[in-house]
Design a protein around this motif. Structure first.
Motif, PDB file in Angstrom:
ATOM      1  N   LEU A  18       0.810  -1.215   0.000  1.00 17.73           N
ATOM      2  CA  LEU A  18       0.000   0.000   0.000  1.00 17.73           C
ATOM      3  C   LEU A  18       0.851   1.275   0.000  1.00 17.73           C
ATOM      4  N   LEU A  19       2.166   1.139   0.003  1.00 17.09           N
ATOM      5  CA  LEU A  19       3.024   2.309  -0.182  1.00 17.09           C
ATOM      6  C   LEU A  19       2.776   2.883  -1.576  1.00 17.09           C
ATOM      7  N   THR A  20       2.654   4.211  -1.676  1.00 20.18           N
ATOM      8  CA  THR A  20       2.385   4.823  -2.973  1.00 20.18           C
ATOM      9  C   THR A  20       3.620   4.790  -3.875  1.00 20.18           C
ATOM     10  N   LEU A  21       3.386   4.922  -5.175  1.00 21.93           N
ATOM     11  CA  LEU A  21       4.496   4.991  -6.133  1.00 21.93           C
ATOM     12  C   LEU A  21       5.382   6.199  -5.841  1.00 21.93           C
ATOM     13  N   LYS A  22       4.758   7.327  -5.481  1.00 22.92           N
ATOM     14  CA  LYS A  22       5.547   8.515  -5.152  1.00 22.92           C
ATOM     15  C   LYS A  22       6.400   8.258  -3.915  1.00 22.92           C
ATOM     16  N   GLY A  23       5.822   7.589  -2.935  1.00 27.17           N
ATOM     17  CA  GLY A  23       6.582   7.282  -1.734  1.00 27.17           C
ATOM     18  C   GLY A  23       7.790   6.418  -2.037  1.00 27.17           C
ATOM     19  N   ALA A  24       7.599   5.390  -2.860  1.00 24.77           N
ATOM     20  CA  ALA A  24       8.713   4.501  -3.217  1.00 24.77           C
ATOM     21  C   ALA A  24       9.809   5.278  -3.937  1.00 24.77           C
ATOM     22  N   ARG A  25       9.423   6.171  -4.831  1.00 26.37           N
ATOM     23  CA  ARG A  25      10.421   6.960  -5.559  1.00 26.37           C
ATOM     24  C   ARG A  25      11.202   7.875  -4.618  1.00 26.37           C
ATOM     25  N   LEU A  26      10.493   8.562  -3.734  1.00 24.05           N
ATOM     26  CA  LEU A  26      11.167   9.473  -2.811  1.00 24.05           C
ATOM     27  C   LEU A  26      12.151   8.733  -1.911  1.00 24.05           C
ATOM     28  N   LEU A  27      11.783   7.539  -1.469  1.00 23.54           N
ATOM     29  CA  LEU A  27      12.691   6.757  -0.625  1.00 23.54           C
ATOM     30  C   LEU A  27      13.950   6.362  -1.382  1.00 23.54           C
ATOM     31  N   ARG A  28      13.810   6.025  -2.655  1.00 29.48           N
ATOM     32  CA  ARG A  28      14.981   5.664  -3.461  1.00 29.48           C
ATOM     33  C   ARG A  28      15.889   6.866  -3.678  1.00 29.48           C
ATOM     34  N   GLU A  29      15.278   8.050  -3.867  1.00 27.70           N
ATOM     35  CA  GLU A  29      16.051   9.237  -4.211  1.00 27.70           C
ATOM     36  C   GLU A  29      16.580   9.998  -2.993  1.00 27.70           C
ATOM     37  N   ALA A  30      16.090   9.680  -1.807  1.00 28.69           N
ATOM     38  CA  ALA A  30      16.446  10.439  -0.607  1.00 28.69           C
ATOM     39  C   ALA A  30      17.932  10.328  -0.280  1.00 28.69           C
ATOM     40  N   ASP A  31      18.470  11.415   0.263  1.00 29.27           N
ATOM     41  CA  ASP A  31      19.821  11.374   0.832  1.00 29.27           C
ATOM     42  C   ASP A  31      19.781  10.802   2.243  1.00 29.27           C
ATOM     43  N   VAL A  32      18.695  11.116   2.964  1.00 24.28           N
ATOM     44  CA  VAL A  32      18.525  10.669   4.339  1.00 24.28           C
ATOM     45  C   VAL A  32      17.077  10.220   4.535  1.00 24.28           C
ATOM     46  N   VAL A  33      16.885   9.095   5.218  1.00 28.29           N
ATOM     47  CA  VAL A  33      15.551   8.630   5.610  1.00 28.29           C
ATOM     48  C   VAL A  33      15.470   8.704   7.130  1.00 28.29           C
ATOM     49  N   ALA A  34      14.625   9.585   7.630  1.00 35.31           N
ATOM     50  CA  ALA A  34      14.449   9.766   9.073  1.00 35.31           C
ATOM     51  C   ALA A  34      13.351   8.837   9.568  1.00 35.31           C
ATOM     52  N   VAL A  35      13.654   8.112  10.635  1.00 32.44           N
ATOM     53  CA  VAL A  35      12.743   7.083  11.156  1.00 32.44           C
ATOM     54  C   VAL A  35      12.366   7.413  12.593  1.00 32.44           C
ATOM     55  N   PRO A  36      11.079   7.502  12.904  1.00 36.76           N
ATOM     56  CA  PRO A  36      10.679   7.720  14.306  1.00 36.76           C
ATOM     57  C   PRO A  36      11.089   6.536  15.165  1.00 36.76           C
ATOM     58  N   ASP A  37      11.639   6.835  16.337  1.00 35.01           N
ATOM     59  CA  ASP A  37      12.149   5.799  17.226  1.00 35.01           C
ATOM     60  C   ASP A  37      11.526   5.959  18.609  1.00 35.01           C
ATOM     61  N   LYS A  38      10.579   5.087  18.918  1.00 33.88           N
ATOM     62  CA  LYS A  38       9.887   5.147  20.214  1.00 33.88           C
ATOM     63  C   LYS A  38      10.653   4.428  21.312  1.00 33.88           C
ATOM     64  N   GLY A  39      11.795   3.845  20.931  1.00 29.76           N
ATOM     65  CA  GLY A  39      12.614   3.177  21.918  1.00 29.76           C
ATOM     66  C   GLY A  39      12.118   1.805  22.322  1.00 29.76           C
ATOM     67  N   SER A  40      11.181   1.245  21.562  1.00 24.46           N
ATOM     68  CA  SER A  40      10.563  -0.028  21.937  1.00 24.46           C
ATOM     69  C   SER A  40      11.065  -1.204  21.114  1.00 24.46           C
ATOM     70  N   GLY A  41      12.111  -0.975  20.324  1.00 27.56           N
ATOM     71  CA  GLY A  41      12.665  -2.076  19.539  1.00 27.56           C
ATOM     72  C   GLY A  41      12.254  -2.005  18.084  1.00 27.56           C
TER      73      GLY A  41
END
Length: 229
Positions: A18-41
């Motif tokens: 269900l990830l969009t095509l635009k989302g997939a493209r942006l992830l491939r082209e990104a210099d950095v992918v920021a990920v939320p980290d709740k500290g739960s593993g």
């Protein structure tokens, strides 16, 4: 050097397809992918998009699961500092968030801070959890002139919302699920209620009759209530 751009990317509710095509493209082209980290593993949002992400691009952003606004504001300020420093280097940053970034997302508080500092940032929509839940249940959320109300069930008493003539989506019910069952029963709405827990994820459970649930459900539980006509 021109400044980079921040994208707040909704990765959908759980099913990687269900990830969009635009989302997939942006992830491939990104210099950095920021990920939320709740500290739960486990990093749920990252797990959804892992096939599209180079691990060397990932940074983790602490986002504590608390309701203390001072603690949360401090965390969002720190993330904004980190992101803006990367944008100053001309990097493209994609910050991933579950569902859609405009619906109860952690990311939006970072977005507001970054924009307020004069940087370019864009919201990239994703499939909201309640749309995936409705599809899993095989039912429409609203028809003809029906109204739809979205309610964060775990944050306050929901009784006032039930006075509105509408269909309801209760998000993030989690540990308050039993109280929600009782409230719906008292309003004669329980018979029209359904629930999906962990929609599209491991451990998915579907309850076409919400009243049959006899245990505490997880955080990613969405209840849909069709108002009697």
């Amino acid at each position: 050097m021109s400044k980079g751009i921040l994208y707040g990317l909704g990765v959908g509710p759980g099913d990687p397809e269900l990830l969009t095509l635009k989302g997939a493209r942006l992830l491939r082209e990104a210099d950095v992918v920021a990920v939320p980290d709740k500290g739960s593993g486990e990093k749920t949002a990252l797990n959804i998009v892992k096939d599209h992400v180079d691990e060397s691009k990932v940074i983790y952003c602490p986002t504590p699961m608390v309701r203390d606004m001072a603690v949360l504001d401090g965390a969002y300020d720190q993330i904004a500092d980190t992101v803006c420093a990367l944008l100053d280097e001309g990097k493209t940053v994609v910050f991933i968030t579950l569902g859609d970034p405009a619906i109860y997302s952690t990311y939006v508080y970072v977005h507001q801070r970054v924009v307020a500092r004069g940087y370019e940032a864009e919201l990239v929509p994703g499939v909201p959890s309640f749309c995936a839940v409705a599809a899993r249940l095989g039912m429409p959320l609203c028809e003809r002139s029906e109204r739809l109300m979205i309610v964060p069930a775990s944050h306050k008493d929901v009784d006032d919302c039930l006075a509105v003539d509408a269909n309801y989506v209760f998000m993030k019910a989690g540990k308050d699920i039993t109280a929600l069952q009782e409230t719906l029963a008292n309003r004669n709405l329980l018979s029209g209620a359904s629930m999906v827990e962990n929609c599209g994820m491991d451990g998915e459970r579907v309850y076409h009759k919400f009243g049959e649930l006899d245990a505490v459900s997880g955080y990613f539980s969405v209840v849909v209530v069709k108002h009697p006509q």
